[in-house]
Design an enzyme around this catalytic site. Structure first.
Site, PDB file in Angstrom:
ATOM      1  N   GLN A 135      -4.651  -1.200  -7.811  1.00 19.93           N
ATOM      2  CA  GLN A 135      -5.396  -0.359  -6.882  1.00 19.93           C
ATOM      3  C   GLN A 135      -6.023   0.808  -7.636  1.00 19.93           C
ATOM      4  O   GLN A 135      -5.396   1.406  -8.506  1.00 19.93           O
ATOM      5  CB  GLN A 135      -4.479   0.191  -5.791  1.00 19.93           C
ATOM      6  N   ASP A 142       0.823  -1.210   0.000  1.00 23.36           N
ATOM      7  CA  ASP A 142       0.000   0.000   0.000  1.00 23.36           C
ATOM      8  C   ASP A 142       0.856   1.260   0.000  1.00 23.36           C
ATOM      9  O   ASP A 142       0.339   2.361  -0.170  1.00 23.36           O
ATOM     10  CB  ASP A 142      -0.942   0.003   1.207  1.00 23.36           C
ATOM     11  N   SER A 178      -7.686   5.383  -0.853  1.00 21.10           N
ATOM     12  CA  SER A 178      -7.802   4.111  -1.579  1.00 21.10           C
ATOM     13  C   SER A 178      -9.263   3.684  -1.643  1.00 21.10           C
ATOM     14  O   SER A 178      -9.999   3.800  -0.661  1.00 21.10           O
ATOM     15  CB  SER A 178      -6.984   3.028  -0.874  1.00 21.10           C
TER      16      SER A 178
END
Length: 306
Positions: free
Chosen positions: A294, A220, A244
């Site tokens: 993502q 991440d 996100s």
């Protein structure tokens, strides 16, 4: 002279953070990060949810894919509950659904993340890899990201707030070394590609499930920021608003998260207030060990009239 962080302690705290506790059948509790401020780091919630899912399957089955949706920002300082649904158990594959929630003041629970994980019994199969490792500098020849952060903070002076300074300079259990400019270093429009080496800053226990969780945690970092590179904007400078929306990981083979891994990220598209990003994780031998994708909300911050 600056003090050297106690990396062994930081990594031990990371291991504790990613070790969820069983509260009941298919219910696990994740501890909050020590000294955490503001919103919970998304990689922490993904990694803890993966750990809860991994605890519900036999050790003979290995996680090969994780699909997560962020629903709300988690609050630091509070534990997170992970409830598991056992959707499927076959001879070769198993599937788990995990809902991560935090308790409100009135005793109700608010979901902050949904995660689905698939597991497989390892087997032999057809093999190919059409994703060569990028030719980049070795990590030993690069400055640490902390050194780069310190230099940038010193250069920015009073243009950065005390709160931003504390967050930027907080010692981390994941050591990173970047071969080019990440979004927070960059002020120019550049190609949406970045390459960073990362590893746990101290040795981890010999537990493959934990190493997958640490890779999930680290995945991440830097990923969403890749979609900011073509625009020369940065969260650190207060130019962007972002969060996100989802995060997907595919584990191709086992790897040690306390040995150098290269994270190659790119962003093929952004628009409509969203940025799409991809990542590939390679070991030092050039083997592709994981892939990530993502999409996140990314907007230019609008300055309020004075």
């Amino acid at each position: 002279m600056r003090d050297t962080p106690d990396y062994a302690r930081l990594v031990d705290e990371l291991v504790q953070l990613l070790t969820v506790q069983r509260a009941a059948t298919d219910v696990y509790i994740g501890s909050p990060q020590k000294g955490g401020v503001g919103r919970v780091f998304g990689g922490q919630v993904i990694a803890q949810a993966l750990q809860a899912a991994q605890a519900s399957v036999p050790a003979t089955k290995v996680a090969h894919s994780v699909h997560a949706y962020f629903l709300r920002g988690g609050r630091e300082g509070l534990p997170i509950e992970y409830r598991i649904e056992r959707d499927f158990d076959g001879r070769s594959f198993s599937n788990r659904r995990v809902v991560a929630s935090q308790e409100n003041e009135d005793g109700t629970a608010t979901p902050i993340l949904n995660l689905t994980a698939s597991f497989q019994t390892p087997e032999e199969g057809l093999e190919h890899m059409d994703a060569p490792m990028p030719a980049v500098e070795d990590p030993e020849s690069l400055k640490t990201d902390m050194e780069t952060r310190r230099a940038m903070i010193d250069m920015m002076g009073d243009k950065i707030s005390d709160a931003q300074r504390v967050i930027a300079l907080r010692p981390r259990p994941i050591e990173m070394r970047t071969t080019d400019k990440l979004h927070w270093m960059n002020t120019e429009n550049k190609d949406p590609r970045a390459h960073s080496w990362f590893r746990a800053a101290s040795k981890l226990p010999d537990d493959p499930a934990l190493h997958r969780a640490v890779i999930a945690y680290a995945s991440d970092y830097t990923l969403l920021g890749t979609s900011a590179l073509p625009h020369g904007l940065s969260w650190m400078r207060g130019e962007l608003v972002g969060a996100s929306l989802d995060h997907t990981l595919w584990f191709h083979q086992n790897a040690r998260a306390d040995e150098w891994l290269l994270y190659a990220t790119d962003s093929p598209w952004s628009g409509g207030g969203r940025g799409f990003n991809r990542g590939r994780v390679f070991n030092r031998d050039g083997q592709l060990i994981a892939s990530a994708a993502q999409e996140g909300m990314i907007r230019k911050r609008v300055k309020k009239p004075s």
